[in-house]
Design a protein around this motif. Structure first.
Motif, PDB file in Angstrom:
ATOM      1  N   ASP A 127       0.828  -1.205   0.000  1.00 47.81           N
ATOM      2  CA  ASP A 127       0.000   0.000   0.000  1.00 47.81           C
ATOM      3  C   ASP A 127       0.862   1.255   0.000  1.00 47.81           C
ATOM      4  OD1 ASP A 127      -2.116  -1.689   0.086  1.00 47.81           O
ATOM      5  OD2 ASP A 127      -2.733  -1.218   2.141  1.00 47.81           O
ATOM      6  N   GLY A 128       0.611   2.127  -0.972  1.00 47.93           N
ATOM      7  CA  GLY A 128       1.344   3.378  -1.053  1.00 47.93           C
ATOM      8  C   GLY A 128       2.738   3.248  -1.625  1.00 47.93           C
ATOM      9  N   ARG A 129       3.105   2.055  -2.070  1.00 46.05           N
ATOM     10  CA  ARG A 129       4.451   1.832  -2.599  1.00 46.05           C
ATOM     11  C   ARG A 129       4.394   1.355  -4.038  1.00 46.05           C
ATOM     12  NH1 ARG A 129       5.022  -0.439   2.797  1.00 46.05           N
ATOM     13  NH2 ARG A 129       6.375   0.939   4.004  1.00 46.05           N
ATOM     14  N   LYS A 130       5.522   1.534  -4.733  1.00 46.03           N
ATOM     15  CA  LYS A 130       5.680   0.978  -6.071  1.00 46.03           C
ATOM     16  C   LYS A 130       6.119  -0.476  -5.962  1.00 46.03           C
ATOM     17  CE  LYS A 130       8.695   4.008  -7.322  1.00 46.03           C
ATOM     18  NZ  LYS A 130       9.704   4.710  -8.153  1.00 46.03           N
ATOM     19  N   TYR A 131       5.667  -1.290  -6.911  1.00 43.22           N
ATOM     20  CA  TYR A 131       6.078  -2.695  -6.920  1.00 43.22           C
ATOM     21  C   TYR A 131       5.921  -3.236  -8.334  1.00 43.22           C
ATOM     22  CZ  TYR A 131       1.208  -4.250  -7.295  1.00 43.22           C
ATOM     23  OH  TYR A 131      -0.074  -4.480  -7.744  1.00 43.22           O
ATOM     24  N   THR A 132       6.468  -4.429  -8.549  1.00 39.15           N
ATOM     25  CA  THR A 132       6.289  -5.095  -9.831  1.00 39.15           C
ATOM     26  C   THR A 132       6.060  -6.577  -9.594  1.00 39.15           C
ATOM     27  OG1 THR A 132       7.129  -5.214 -12.106  1.00 39.15           O
ATOM     28  CG2 THR A 132       8.707  -5.679 -10.346  1.00 39.15           C
ATOM     29  N   THR A 133       5.721  -7.277 -10.671  1.00 41.80           N
ATOM     30  CA  THR A 133       5.497  -8.717 -10.620  1.00 41.80           C
ATOM     31  C   THR A 133       5.570  -9.248 -12.035  1.00 41.80           C
ATOM     32  OG1 THR A 133       4.022 -10.461  -9.761  1.00 41.80           O
ATOM     33  CG2 THR A 133       2.981  -8.579 -10.860  1.00 41.80           C
ATOM     34  N   HIS A 134       5.329 -10.526 -12.203  1.00 38.46           N
ATOM     35  CA  HIS A 134       5.345 -11.140 -13.534  1.00 38.46           C
ATOM     36  C   HIS A 134       4.276 -10.479 -14.409  1.00 38.46           C
ATOM     37  CE1 HIS A 134       4.905 -14.189 -16.683  1.00 38.46           C
ATOM     38  NE2 HIS A 134       6.105 -14.636 -16.322  1.00 38.46           N
ATOM     39  N   HIS A 135       4.601 -10.305 -15.692  1.00 36.18           N
ATOM     40  CA  HIS A 135       3.682  -9.566 -16.570  1.00 36.18           C
ATOM     41  C   HIS A 135       2.308 -10.210 -16.684  1.00 36.18           C
ATOM     42  CE1 HIS A 135       4.576 -12.552 -19.708  1.00 36.18           C
ATOM     43  NE2 HIS A 135       5.853 -12.403 -19.398  1.00 36.18           N
ATOM     44  N   ASP A 136       2.210 -11.527 -16.473  1.00 38.48           N
ATOM     45  CA  ASP A 136       0.901 -12.179 -16.555  1.00 38.48           C
ATOM     46  C   ASP A 136       0.008 -11.855 -15.360  1.00 38.48           C
ATOM     47  OD1 ASP A 136       1.367 -13.395 -18.988  1.00 38.48           O
ATOM     48  OD2 ASP A 136       2.103 -15.268 -18.112  1.00 38.48           O
ATOM     49  N   LEU A 137       0.604 -11.308 -14.293  1.00 38.51           N
ATOM     50  CA  LEU A 137      -0.151 -11.088 -13.060  1.00 38.51           C
ATOM     51  C   LEU A 137      -0.428  -9.619 -12.765  1.00 38.51           C
ATOM     52  CD1 LEU A 137       1.785 -13.585 -10.740  1.00 38.51           C
ATOM     53  CD2 LEU A 137      -0.301 -14.029 -12.057  1.00 38.51           C
ATOM     54  N   THR A 138       0.091  -8.716 -13.597  1.00 35.20           N
ATOM     55  CA  THR A 138       0.011  -7.301 -13.246  1.00 35.20           C
ATOM     56  C   THR A 138      -1.427  -6.797 -13.118  1.00 35.20           C
ATOM     57  OG1 THR A 138       0.315  -6.756 -15.591  1.00 35.20           O
ATOM     58  CG2 THR A 138       2.272  -6.699 -14.185  1.00 35.20           C
ATOM     59  N   ASP A 139      -2.300  -7.187 -14.046  1.00 40.63           N
ATOM     60  CA  ASP A 139      -3.676  -6.689 -13.996  1.00 40.63           C
ATOM     61  C   ASP A 139      -4.403  -7.201 -12.755  1.00 40.63           C
ATOM     62  OD1 ASP A 139      -3.338  -5.272 -16.336  1.00 40.63           O
ATOM     63  OD2 ASP A 139      -4.186  -6.838 -17.619  1.00 40.63           O
ATOM     64  N   GLU A 140      -4.195  -8.481 -12.428  1.00 43.52           N
ATOM     65  CA  GLU A 140      -4.864  -9.047 -11.257  1.00 43.52           C
ATOM     66  C   GLU A 140      -4.383  -8.388  -9.968  1.00 43.52           C
ATOM     67  OE1 GLU A 140      -5.755 -13.517 -11.336  1.00 43.52           O
ATOM     68  OE2 GLU A 140      -4.073 -13.293 -12.730  1.00 43.52           O
ATOM     69  N   LEU A 141      -3.069  -8.222  -9.829  1.00 43.98           N
ATOM     70  CA  LEU A 141      -2.554  -7.615  -8.607  1.00 43.98           C
ATOM     71  C   LEU A 141      -2.930  -6.144  -8.515  1.00 43.98           C
ATOM     72  CD1 LEU A 141       0.980  -9.164  -8.009  1.00 43.98           C
ATOM     73  CD2 LEU A 141      -1.084  -9.466  -6.660  1.00 43.98           C
TER      74      LEU A 141
END
Length: 312
Positions: A127-141
């Motif tokens: 919350d309130g932070r930048k983050y990343t993840t696998h491209h297949d999961l970005t929309d869900e997260l």
């Protein structure tokens, strides 16, 4: 910067959740293990909420339910589990979420690989932070954690001791970055060479470590000079000595090095000093002591560089 036996070693705790991906775990574990083999002082621990974790690839892994005592300098890593779709509920219990929150609140760092970001989100750390993840999961997260700021198509993101990576092989990138920040550029370079990985970064926050960021080239001469600067960045290095050691003229060295890395040798050395000083300051050192530790005669140059960071 080989660790002395008198210096307390850094604990790396891998928090394993069901159906984790082997490479999400094995990549960073190998990097930190190799760093330890080279004398850089890491202790690896594997904990889980059950005695045995079955990976997404079907390999069972035994883990401890007992957490080691952690200090602020230690790191918790949450490897990802089966994707490309997230499970309806994050597979982490309330006690695990509290562990993550408490360690970060105490000044420690937490990291994730791939869908491991879901565990950090469930613990409220995104919350309130930048983050990343696998491209297949970005929309869900992004939908699951609307108070967080997803960064797409990068290898990893660092925000207030919360470090997230894209997944699979990028867990190695994340580990190399942390080794470079904590143990120095030479340590990360040695680990990368031992692991036979191509040390190249891209993406958000310039993907941090200057050593890694400026290693994505094919000039053997520039790599050899970078090896010298990486290991001796706190010393006064003369261009004439670097050129002599490389067997070329100063003019030729400057031309080849700048073409390969985008920086002159001096600017590259200054960037290494600046990044190391920022790490020391972030862990409580004064500007004056950090300046001395990285080789500046006084803090004035460091203050100027911090005010106007070098390009790169």
């Amino acid at each position: 910067m080989i660790m002395s036996d008198r210096i307390m070693r850094t604990k790396i705790v891998f928090f394993l959740l069901p159906k984790l991906h082997l490479l999400d775990l094995a990549g960073p574990a190998q990097a930190f293990s190799t760093a330890n083999d080279l004398g850089y002082g890491y202790d690896l621990h594997y904990v889980a909420e059950v005695d045995e974790i079955v990976t997404a690839q079907g390999v069972p892994i035994r883990a401890s339910r007992d957490w080691p005592e952690l200090r602020p300098a230690d790191l918790i890593v949450v490897p990802g589990w089966r994707s490309p779709r997230l499970s309806p509920r994050t597979p982490i219990a309330a006690a695990g979420k509290q562990r993550l929150r408490a360690h970060h609140a105490a000044g420690g760092s937490v990291a994730s690989v791939c869908s491991g970001a879901d565990a950090l989100g469930a613990a409220g750390l995104l919350d309130g932070r930048k983050y990343t993840t696998h491209h297949d999961l970005t929309d869900e997260l992004a939908a699951r954690y609307p108070k967080a700021n997803i960064v797409r198509d990068v290898l990893y993101v660092v925000d207030d001791r919360v470090i997230t990576s894209a997944g699979i092989a990028s867990g190695i990138d994340l580990a190399l970055h942390l080794i470079a920040v904590e143990r120095g550029a030479e340590a990360a370079a040695r680990v990368a060479r031992e692991m036979v990985v191509y040390a190249r970064r891209n993406g958000d926050e310039l993907q941090e470590s200057a050593m890694l960021r400026h290693r994505g080239h094919l000039s053997d001469l520039a790599h050899r000079v970078q090896d010298v600067i990486d290991s001796r960045y706190a010393e006064q290095l003369r261009l004439s000595d670097l050129a002599s050691g490389a067997g070329v003229s100063e003019r030729t060295l400057t031309r080849i090095f700048t073409t390969a890395t985008g920086l002159t040798p001096l600017r590259y050395q200054q960037l290494l000093r600046l990044e190391r000083a920022e790490h020391l300051i972030g862990h409580g050192a004064t500007v004056e002591s950090a300046a001395r530790a990285v080789g500046f005669e006084d803090a004035r140059m460091l203050r100027r560089l911090r005010a106007r960071p070098l390009a790169g």
